[in-house]
Motif scaffolding. Structure first.
Motif, PDB file in Angstrom:
ATOM      1  N   UNK A 244      35.420  33.204  34.329  1.00 24.16           N
ATOM      2  CA  UNK A 244      35.463  34.666  34.261  1.00 24.16           C
ATOM      3  C   UNK A 244      34.096  35.279  34.556  1.00 24.16           C
ATOM      4  N   UNK A 245      33.041  34.668  34.067  1.00 26.69           N
ATOM      5  CA  UNK A 245      31.696  35.202  34.308  1.00 26.69           C
ATOM      6  C   UNK A 245      31.315  35.095  35.778  1.00 26.69           C
ATOM      7  N   UNK A 246      31.676  34.004  36.421  1.00 26.31           N
ATOM      8  CA  UNK A 246      31.384  33.837  37.834  1.00 26.31           C
ATOM      9  C   UNK A 246      32.178  34.826  38.688  1.00 26.31           C
ATOM     10  N   UNK A 247      33.320  35.240  38.198  1.00 24.74           N
ATOM     11  CA  UNK A 247      34.154  36.173  38.949  1.00 24.74           C
ATOM     12  C   UNK A 247      33.578  37.591  38.981  1.00 24.74           C
ATOM     13  N   UNK A 248      32.738  37.942  38.025  1.00 22.92           N
ATOM     14  CA  UNK A 248      32.203  39.307  37.988  1.00 22.92           C
ATOM     15  C   UNK A 248      31.364  39.655  39.216  1.00 22.92           C
ATOM     16  N   UNK A 249      30.323  38.908  39.530  1.00 20.59           N
ATOM     17  CA  UNK A 249      29.561  39.274  40.733  1.00 20.59           C
ATOM     18  C   UNK A 249      30.356  39.074  42.017  1.00 20.59           C
ATOM     19  N   UNK A 250      31.234  38.077  42.029  1.00 20.25           N
ATOM     20  CA  UNK A 250      32.052  37.865  43.222  1.00 20.25           C
ATOM     21  C   UNK A 250      33.012  39.023  43.461  1.00 20.25           C
ATOM     22  N   UNK A 251      33.555  39.581  42.388  1.00 18.96           N
ATOM     23  CA  UNK A 251      34.476  40.702  42.548  1.00 18.96           C
ATOM     24  C   UNK A 251      33.752  41.943  43.067  1.00 18.96           C
TER      25      UNK A 251
END
Length: 70
Positions: free
Chosen positions: A46-53
């Protein structure tokens, strides 16, 4: 762009959390510690998805700076 980013984060976070969960379950050395490793792996997904989103939302927006905020 924030609304699009949040929507993308919900979908991308779910995918990355599920992928990291499967990775933890597939590694034999983590089998004994699966109950401890799963929450960390899911949180990392979930944390990795934040900047990717945010990056995906910028690509979807196509650089529309100054557009209406509706």
């Amino acid at each position: 762009m924030f609304k699009v980013s949040v929507l993308v984060w919900i979908m991308l976070g779910t995918v990355l959390a599920g992928t990291s969960l499967i990775v933890v379950l597939m590694i034999p050395s983590l089998e004994n510690q699966a109950l401890k490793a799963i929450p960390y792996a899911v949180a990392a997904g979930f944390a990795l998805a934040m900047p990717l989103s945010y990056l995906v939302a910028r690509q979807i927006g196509g650089g529309q700076r100054g557009a209406s905020k509706a």
